[in-house]
Design a protein around this motif. Structure first.
Motif, short mmCIF file in Angstrom:
data_model
loop_
_atom_site.label_atom_id
_atom_site.label_comp_id
_atom_site.label_asym_id
_atom_site.label_seq_id
_atom_site.Cartn_x
_atom_site.Cartn_y
_atom_site.Cartn_z
N LEU A 95 72.80 -34.33 19.63
CA LEU A 95 73.34 -33.14 20.29
C LEU A 95 74.23 -33.52 21.47
O LEU A 95 75.30 -32.93 21.67
CB LEU A 95 72.19 -32.22 20.74
CG LEU A 95 71.43 -31.51 19.62
CD1 LEU A 95 70.17 -30.84 20.16
CD2 LEU A 95 72.31 -30.45 18.96
N SER A 99 78.20 -32.92 21.59
CA SER A 99 78.74 -32.06 22.64
C SER A 99 79.89 -32.76 23.37
O SER A 99 80.91 -32.13 23.69
CB SER A 99 77.60 -31.72 23.61
OG SER A 99 78.07 -30.95 24.66
N TRP A 110 79.59 -26.44 23.96
CA TRP A 110 78.60 -25.90 23.01
C TRP A 110 79.12 -24.62 22.38
O TRP A 110 79.78 -23.82 23.04
CB TRP A 110 77.27 -25.62 23.72
CG TRP A 110 76.25 -25.06 22.80
CD1 TRP A 110 75.96 -23.72 22.60
CD2 TRP A 110 75.42 -25.77 21.89
NE1 TRP A 110 74.99 -23.59 21.64
CE2 TRP A 110 74.64 -24.83 21.19
CE3 TRP A 110 75.25 -27.14 21.60
CZ2 TRP A 110 73.72 -25.20 20.22
CZ3 TRP A 110 74.33 -27.51 20.63
CH2 TRP A 110 73.57 -26.54 19.96
N TRP A 112 77.76 -21.62 19.16
CA TRP A 112 76.65 -21.30 18.25
C TRP A 112 77.11 -21.43 16.79
O TRP A 112 77.01 -20.52 15.99
CB TRP A 112 76.07 -19.92 18.56
CG TRP A 112 75.41 -19.93 19.90
CD1 TRP A 112 75.92 -19.44 21.05
CD2 TRP A 112 74.16 -20.53 20.24
NE1 TRP A 112 75.05 -19.68 22.09
CE2 TRP A 112 73.96 -20.35 21.63
CE3 TRP A 112 73.16 -21.21 19.52
CZ2 TRP A 112 72.84 -20.82 22.30
CZ3 TRP A 112 72.04 -21.69 20.19
CH2 TRP A 112 71.87 -21.48 21.55
N THR A 117 73.57 -25.13 15.81
CA THR A 117 72.39 -24.28 16.02
C THR A 117 71.18 -24.81 15.23
O THR A 117 70.08 -24.89 15.77
CB THR A 117 72.70 -22.82 15.61
OG1 THR A 117 73.89 -22.41 16.29
CG2 THR A 117 71.57 -21.89 15.98
N THR A 119 70.70 -27.82 14.24
CA THR A 119 70.27 -29.11 14.82
C THR A 119 69.44 -28.87 16.09
O THR A 119 68.43 -29.54 16.31
CB THR A 119 71.49 -30.01 15.12
OG1 THR A 119 72.30 -30.10 13.97
CG2 THR A 119 71.06 -31.40 15.55
N ALA A 120 69.88 -27.91 16.91
CA ALA A 120 69.11 -27.57 18.11
C ALA A 120 67.73 -27.05 17.71
O ALA A 120 66.71 -27.39 18.33
CB ALA A 120 69.85 -26.53 18.93
#
Lengths: 237, 48
Positions: A95, A99, A110, A112, A117, A119-120
């Motif tokens: 991430l 980023s 970032w 959405w 999303t 991966t988060a």
């Protein structure tokens, strides 16, 4: 050579391969026609993402081995937990590096987007798995609950991988390991990319071995503590 | 070169490096603790 020495030698090997990947990625490979030097992030970002997938794959297989009565052993539970912890580190790095690449390319740190999303969500799910393991002191309950949670969390892995195909995303689709297996990439770049995958996989293996040894030693210490407590109690009666 | 590239490589190095150091320190401490326990167990008790 004893086991400890082998692990140390393997750690040195992993470190060397990562150093070579860095030299190749930062200085030897050419800049990209469109992305310029920014393309150099490709030698680390997909590789750490691959290791996260691998780590959760190992967690799932170990969890299945624990849940299956024929192979049930606490070793599988310890391996699953060790692999998850290392996987969480690699997911966080996926991430972060994504980023850093996204800011100059997309103009935002970032968004959405489906790939980002999911991966988060993957990170949150496996952090939840690690948190769940701390809820109970009972070893069997911890292992069973953990194994089930790990298998549920793994559902997100193919979703992350396919997100760029199933939804319209900012994130690019597979360019090297594409369906035609025809990577349109300069030879030096392709070899460095492959080396990145191998070197970070070696780092993952070393980390899992070390974490597993720690977990095993902690379990032995826990057992010793229980035995000592029993001995003290029996001795005082 | 490019600040973003350097930041990306630095993040990976710092992340993996600090975790690797934590693993090494923890495993060494555990090993030392086990050696201490073993030595304590093997030492002759008072009055033996």
């Amino acid at each position: 050579m004893n086991r400890r020495r082998w692990v140390a030698v393997f750690g040195a090997f992993a470190l060397t391969t990562v150093a070579i990947t860095y030299v190749m990625g930062l200085w030897v490979t050419p800049p990209d026609v469109f992305q310029g030097n920014l393309v150099r992030l490709i030698y680390v970002h997909p590789a750490v993402a691959w290791v996260a997938y691998l780590a959760y794959g190992v967690t799932s297989l170990s969890s299945i081995a624990y849940l299956w009565k024929k192979t049930r052993n606490y070793k599988w539970d310890l391996l699953a937990a060790s692999s998850t912890e290392v996987g969480v580190v690699f997911t966080a790095l996926t991430l972060i590096t994504g980023s850093i690449w996204g800011r100059p390319t997309w103009g935002v740190w970032w968004t959405w987007d489906a790939r980002l999303t999911t991966t988060a969500l993957l990170l949150v799910l496996y952090l939840g798995y690690l948190a769940l393991r701390r809820v109970t002191e009972d070893r069997e309950q911890r292992a069973k609950r953990g194994a089930v949670a790990a298998l549920i969390a793994f559902i997100d892995v193919p979703i992350v991988h396919q997100s760029v195909v199933w939804w319209k995303t900012l994130h690019q689709s597979a360019t090297v390991f594409n369906a035609d297996l025809n990577p349109k990439i300069h030879g030096e770049m392709a070899w460095t990319l492959l080396l990145g995958f191998l070197s970070f996989t070696a780092v993952y293996l070393w980390m899992v071995i070390k974490r597993y040894e720690i977990a095993k030693a902690e379990m032995a210490a826990e057992e010793q503590g229980i035995e000592e407590a029993i001995r003290e109690r029996v001795g005082s009666l | 070169m490019n600040g973003y590239v350097e930041a990306g490589y630095a993040a990976v190095t710092a992340g993996l490096g600090s975790y690797a150091i934590w693993l090494s320190v923890k495993s060494r401490r555990l090993r030392e603790a086990f050696v201490r326990v073993k030595v304590d167990d093997e030492a002759p008790k008072q009055g033996e």
